[in-house]
Design a protein around this motif. Sequence first.
Motif, mmCIF file in Angstrom:
data_model
loop_
_atom_site.group_PDB
_atom_site.id
_atom_site.type_symbol
_atom_site.label_atom_id
_atom_site.label_comp_id
_atom_site.label_asym_id
_atom_site.label_seq_id
_atom_site.Cartn_x
_atom_site.Cartn_y
_atom_site.Cartn_z
ATOM 1 N N GLN A 36 0.843 -1.199 0.000
ATOM 2 C CA GLN A 36 0.000 0.000 0.000
ATOM 3 C C GLN A 36 0.877 1.248 0.000
ATOM 4 O O GLN A 36 1.848 1.304 0.740
ATOM 5 N N SER A 37 0.505 2.242 -0.834
ATOM 6 C CA SER A 37 1.299 3.482 -0.952
ATOM 7 C C SER A 37 0.447 4.689 -0.592
ATOM 8 O O SER A 37 -0.081 5.375 -1.472
ATOM 9 N N PRO A 38 0.297 4.989 0.699
ATOM 10 C CA PRO A 38 -0.592 6.087 1.117
ATOM 11 C C PRO A 38 -0.224 7.445 0.513
ATOM 12 O O PRO A 38 -1.113 8.276 0.275
ATOM 13 N N MET A 39 1.064 7.689 0.256
ATOM 14 C CA MET A 39 1.470 8.985 -0.324
ATOM 15 C C MET A 39 0.780 9.215 -1.664
ATOM 16 O O MET A 39 0.398 10.340 -1.982
ATOM 17 N N ASP A 40 0.639 8.132 -2.442
ATOM 18 C CA ASP A 40 0.019 8.258 -3.769
ATOM 19 C C ASP A 40 -1.493 8.465 -3.655
ATOM 20 O O ASP A 40 -2.155 8.776 -4.648
ATOM 21 N N LEU A 41 -2.040 8.256 -2.462
ATOM 22 C CA LEU A 41 -3.492 8.344 -2.272
ATOM 23 C C LEU A 41 -3.882 9.587 -1.471
ATOM 24 O O LEU A 41 -5.026 9.738 -1.069
ATOM 25 N N GLY A 42 -2.907 10.464 -1.193
ATOM 26 C CA GLY A 42 -3.246 11.735 -0.538
ATOM 27 C C GLY A 42 -2.755 11.912 0.883
ATOM 28 O O GLY A 42 -3.087 12.915 1.525
ATOM 29 N N ALA A 43 -1.964 10.969 1.405
ATOM 30 C CA ALA A 43 -1.446 11.146 2.767
ATOM 31 C C ALA A 43 -0.361 12.218 2.784
ATOM 32 O O ALA A 43 0.377 12.381 1.804
#
Length: 379
Positions: A179-186
């Motif tokens: 999972q890549s939270p940075m790519d999802l808006g974190a």
Amino acid sequence: MKFATKAIHAGQEPDPTTGAVMTPIYQTSTYWQKSPGDHKGFEYSRGTNPTRVALEACMAALENANHGLAFSSGMGATDAVMKLLAPGDEVITGNDLYGGSYRIFTKVYAKYGIKFHFIDLSKPENILPYINDKTKLVWIETPTNPTMQIVDIEGVGKITKERNLLLAVDNTFASPYLQSPMDLGADIVMHSVTKYIAGHSDVIMGALLVNDAQLYKNLWFIYNACGATPGPQDAFLVLRGIKTLHLRMKAHCENGATVAHFLKKHPRVDKIYWPGFEDHPNHDIAKKQMRDFGGMVSFTLKDADLQDTFKVAASFKVFTLAESLGGVESLINHPVSMTHGSIPKEEREKVGVTDNLLRLSVGVEDIEDLIADLEQALK
Ligand code: P1T
């Protein structure tokens, strides 16, 4: 670069002095200065150490982030994020969290005048009624510990971006491989590095990964001023462990899926928590934001009280009864008496953390041995 290449190479150039291919353990607290302020970029190891710098760059690369900071534990990393806040600020977070996160929020930071809302985050819009002009941060864990709830990171990220709130994601259970939270808006990704990233149950460490240069500067100030930074030996061990993260995660996911399906059919198992099942309430979000479903599986025992559950927990021979997760070896944990002991009964029972709940960290051993162990323990 793709994931495996980054895991093996990012941040790690051959050592400029000797050509050593593996980043050396720079076991030094301080660094020579030719004249005051004239140095090679390193002054004192609380602030910077070359072994740790290499690890921080590698972890940042794996999370698609510009900057990384390593802390002496996952809780040390969480503590640094909380120190961005001031008395009167408010935080919105989930109602299922690692017990230590709940403890630092309620027993440490509430005392300093920070207000926490522990809410059901199964739908992003659930946060809307809790946002006011004091709200500064949304803190999410996904999958959650221990009931494996899935929070829609992108959905929450849209709301926090529009309102200029910080979004921090504890990515410990998924690891950057899944999972890549940075790519999802974190804005901030937090890890208990102790778990999958280190992978061998021999290090306690935490990390924060960020993109924004000012946020990095603010967090670096706290990191250096407060001093919860890890030593070079531990940084070396994590650099070594991280090189096989992609290989380990594939095996964790494969074994985790087999264990989850085995338990689902077992007559002694009541509820089962694993995001790979189609009937998991947020399976679609898990499928969208995760690349696989991981190696963590929780379940409850049918018609079992605390004593029955203790008996089963103590009956395993391959799974070890212990706190923690994410190492190559399989672990079994009883959340109520171990990792989540600091959460009041009425709070934890609302989300299913009951006396008969057990949590498995499925390791990378031969699956036949893990299934045989579950079979004999459940008898
Ligand atoms: O243990 P430490 O490295 O300080 O990390 C704390 C932490 C933070 N976030 C999550 C999701 C965690 O699971 C943890 C630590 N958890 C355990 C020790 C456990 O067995 O659940």
